[in-house]
Design a protein around this motif. Structure first.
Motif, mmCIF file in Angstrom:
data_model
loop_
_atom_site.group_PDB
_atom_site.id
_atom_site.type_symbol
_atom_site.label_atom_id
_atom_site.label_comp_id
_atom_site.label_asym_id
_atom_site.label_seq_id
_atom_site.Cartn_x
_atom_site.Cartn_y
_atom_site.Cartn_z
ATOM 1 N N ILE A 45 0.835 -1.195 0.000
ATOM 2 C CA ILE A 45 0.000 0.000 0.000
ATOM 3 C C ILE A 45 0.876 1.254 0.000
ATOM 4 C CG2 ILE A 45 -1.685 1.322 1.336
ATOM 5 C CD1 ILE A 45 -2.827 -1.449 2.249
ATOM 6 N N ALA A 46 1.918 1.277 0.807
ATOM 7 C CA ALA A 46 2.792 2.452 0.914
ATOM 8 C C ALA A 46 3.569 2.710 -0.375
ATOM 9 C CB ALA A 46 3.759 2.277 2.081
ATOM 10 N N ARG A 47 4.008 1.637 -1.043
ATOM 11 C CA ARG A 47 4.779 1.786 -2.285
ATOM 12 C C ARG A 47 3.899 2.093 -3.489
ATOM 13 N NH1 ARG A 47 7.418 -3.198 -0.790
ATOM 14 N NH2 ARG A 47 5.965 -4.176 -2.216
ATOM 15 N N GLY A 48 2.617 1.815 -3.345
ATOM 16 C CA GLY A 48 1.725 1.983 -4.487
ATOM 17 C C GLY A 48 1.812 0.822 -5.442
ATOM 18 N N SER A 49 2.288 -0.324 -4.943
ATOM 19 C CA SER A 49 2.430 -1.494 -5.812
ATOM 20 C C SER A 49 1.324 -2.522 -5.563
ATOM 21 C CB SER A 49 3.800 -2.149 -5.603
ATOM 22 O OG SER A 49 3.929 -2.622 -4.274
ATOM 23 N N ILE A 50 0.285 -2.115 -4.865
ATOM 24 C CA ILE A 50 -0.815 -3.028 -4.581
ATOM 25 C C ILE A 50 -1.600 -3.270 -5.876
ATOM 26 C CG2 ILE A 50 -2.415 -1.214 -3.833
ATOM 27 C CD1 ILE A 50 -3.286 -3.347 -1.638
ATOM 28 N N ARG A 51 -1.937 -4.518 -6.112
ATOM 29 C CA ARG A 51 -2.667 -4.892 -7.325
ATOM 30 C C ARG A 51 -4.167 -4.791 -7.071
ATOM 31 N NH1 ARG A 51 -1.094 -10.712 -8.349
ATOM 32 N NH2 ARG A 51 -1.608 -10.730 -6.163
ATOM 33 N N TYR A 52 -4.899 -4.661 -8.150
ATOM 34 C CA TYR A 52 -6.350 -4.563 -8.036
ATOM 35 C C TYR A 52 -6.921 -5.821 -7.398
ATOM 36 C CZ TYR A 52 -11.154 -3.441 -9.293
ATOM 37 O OH TYR A 52 -12.497 -3.165 -9.250
ATOM 38 N N VAL A 53 -6.374 -6.974 -7.727
ATOM 39 C CA VAL A 53 -6.857 -8.227 -7.122
ATOM 40 C C VAL A 53 -6.650 -8.197 -5.605
ATOM 41 C CG1 VAL A 53 -4.734 -9.581 -7.451
ATOM 42 C CG2 VAL A 53 -6.946 -10.734 -7.352
ATOM 43 N N ASP A 54 -5.549 -7.615 -5.147
ATOM 44 C CA ASP A 54 -5.310 -7.486 -3.706
ATOM 45 C C ASP A 54 -6.375 -6.601 -3.065
ATOM 46 O OD1 ASP A 54 -2.913 -9.004 -3.848
ATOM 47 O OD2 ASP A 54 -1.788 -7.209 -4.415
ATOM 48 N N ILE A 55 -6.704 -5.513 -3.748
ATOM 49 C CA ILE A 55 -7.726 -4.599 -3.229
ATOM 50 C C ILE A 55 -9.081 -5.298 -3.169
ATOM 51 C CG2 ILE A 55 -8.992 -2.465 -3.694
ATOM 52 C CD1 ILE A 55 -6.326 -1.353 -4.839
ATOM 53 N N LEU A 56 -9.406 -6.074 -4.206
ATOM 54 C CA LEU A 56 -10.668 -6.813 -4.196
ATOM 55 C C LEU A 56 -10.714 -7.820 -3.048
ATOM 56 C CD1 LEU A 56 -11.218 -7.465 -8.010
ATOM 57 C CD2 LEU A 56 -12.450 -5.859 -6.539
ATOM 58 N N GLN A 57 -9.598 -8.471 -2.776
ATOM 59 C CA GLN A 57 -9.549 -9.431 -1.670
ATOM 60 C C GLN A 57 -9.684 -8.721 -0.327
ATOM 61 O OE1 GLN A 57 -5.917 -11.549 -2.570
ATOM 62 N NE2 GLN A 57 -7.003 -13.011 -3.862
ATOM 63 N N ILE A 58 -9.057 -7.572 -0.179
ATOM 64 C CA ILE A 58 -9.207 -6.787 1.053
ATOM 65 C C ILE A 58 -10.668 -6.399 1.228
ATOM 66 C CG2 ILE A 58 -8.638 -4.598 2.186
ATOM 67 C CD1 ILE A 58 -5.838 -4.845 0.815
ATOM 68 N N CYS A 59 -11.280 -5.928 0.159
ATOM 69 C CA CYS A 59 -12.704 -5.568 0.218
ATOM 70 C C CYS A 59 -13.542 -6.763 0.647
ATOM 71 C CB CYS A 59 -13.186 -5.072 -1.140
ATOM 72 S SG CYS A 59 -12.598 -3.438 -1.571
ATOM 73 N N SER A 60 -13.213 -7.918 0.131
ATOM 74 C CA SER A 60 -13.964 -9.129 0.444
ATOM 75 C C SER A 60 -13.919 -9.460 1.931
ATOM 76 C CB SER A 60 -13.414 -10.301 -0.370
ATOM 77 O OG SER A 60 -14.048 -11.491 -0.009
ATOM 78 N N VAL A 61 -12.734 -9.410 2.529
ATOM 79 C CA VAL A 61 -12.637 -9.760 3.949
ATOM 80 C C VAL A 61 -13.203 -8.666 4.848
ATOM 81 C CG1 VAL A 61 -10.708 -11.368 3.632
ATOM 82 C CG2 VAL A 61 -10.239 -8.998 4.280
ATOM 83 N N LEU A 62 -13.280 -7.441 4.326
ATOM 84 C CA LEU A 62 -13.858 -6.338 5.099
ATOM 85 C C LEU A 62 -15.356 -6.181 4.825
ATOM 86 C CD1 LEU A 62 -11.100 -3.593 4.706
ATOM 87 C CD2 LEU A 62 -11.540 -5.039 6.699
ATOM 88 N N ASP A 63 -15.873 -6.986 3.917
ATOM 89 C CA ASP A 63 -17.283 -6.943 3.518
ATOM 90 C C ASP A 63 -17.649 -5.600 2.878
ATOM 91 O OD1 ASP A 63 -19.752 -8.159 3.132
ATOM 92 O OD2 ASP A 63 -20.562 -7.345 4.993
ATOM 93 N N TYR A 64 -16.784 -5.171 1.965
ATOM 94 C CA TYR A 64 -17.048 -3.984 1.147
ATOM 95 C C TYR A 64 -17.140 -4.431 -0.304
ATOM 96 C CZ TYR A 64 -15.762 -0.693 4.882
ATOM 97 O OH TYR A 64 -15.714 0.029 6.036
ATOM 98 N N LYS A 65 -17.751 -3.594 -1.121
ATOM 99 C CA LYS A 65 -17.799 -3.803 -2.561
ATOM 100 C C LYS A 65 -17.313 -2.523 -3.234
ATOM 101 C CE LYS A 65 -21.622 -7.104 -2.748
ATOM 102 N NZ LYS A 65 -21.424 -7.654 -1.487
ATOM 103 N N ILE A 66 -16.654 -2.684 -4.353
ATOM 104 C CA ILE A 66 -16.234 -1.525 -5.138
ATOM 105 C C ILE A 66 -17.320 -1.269 -6.167
ATOM 106 C CG2 ILE A 66 -14.560 -0.654 -6.813
ATOM 107 C CD1 ILE A 66 -12.432 -2.258 -5.304
ATOM 108 N N ARG A 67 -17.712 -0.035 -6.264
ATOM 109 C CA ARG A 67 -18.771 0.336 -7.206
ATOM 110 C C ARG A 67 -18.244 1.418 -8.143
ATOM 111 N NH1 ARG A 67 -24.490 2.640 -5.256
ATOM 112 N NH2 ARG A 67 -24.655 4.114 -6.940
ATOM 113 N N TRP A 68 -18.289 1.155 -9.424
ATOM 114 C CA TRP A 68 -17.859 2.117 -10.420
ATOM 115 C C TRP A 68 -19.049 2.905 -10.898
ATOM 116 C CZ3 TRP A 68 -12.768 2.100 -12.539
ATOM 117 C CH2 TRP A 68 -11.935 1.136 -11.991
ATOM 118 N N GLU A 69 -18.920 4.198 -10.954
ATOM 119 C CA GLU A 69 -20.013 5.053 -11.443
ATOM 120 C C GLU A 69 -19.515 5.939 -12.551
ATOM 121 O OE1 GLU A 69 -22.280 7.045 -8.455
ATOM 122 O OE2 GLU A 69 -21.927 5.432 -7.048
#
Length: 74
Positions: free
Chosen positions: A50-74
């Motif tokens: 996260i600090a380096r900015g090298s986090i992948r989108y799949v990592d973010i989706l997995q974080i969202c999953s365990v936190l029970d969040y969804k990403i919504r594009w508008e």
């Protein structure tokens, strides 16, 4: 001019904020990711990505999953 660093900081702050809103720490999120996805994740590796900015989108989706969040594009 908006730089890449601006976006890295925005992403980092957003992820940290959502983790905090769930009352969790990087350590707890790392434990949940390790358990759910059977891959070793540490709080330090999560923080570094996260600090380096090298986090992948799949990592973010997995974080969202365990936190029970969804990403919504508008």
């Amino acid at each position: 001019m908006i730089t890449e660093e601006y976006f890295y900081n925005k992403i980092r702050n957003e992820i940290k904020g959502y983790i905090h809103l769930r009352g969790m720490t990087y350590e707890k999120v790392a434990q949940l990711l390790t358990k759910k996805y059977q891959k070793r994740v540490t709080a330090q590796s999560l923080n570094n990505k996260i600090a380096r900015g090298s986090i992948r989108y799949v990592d973010i989706l997995q974080i969202c999953s365990v936190l029970d969040y969804k990403i919504r594009w508008e």
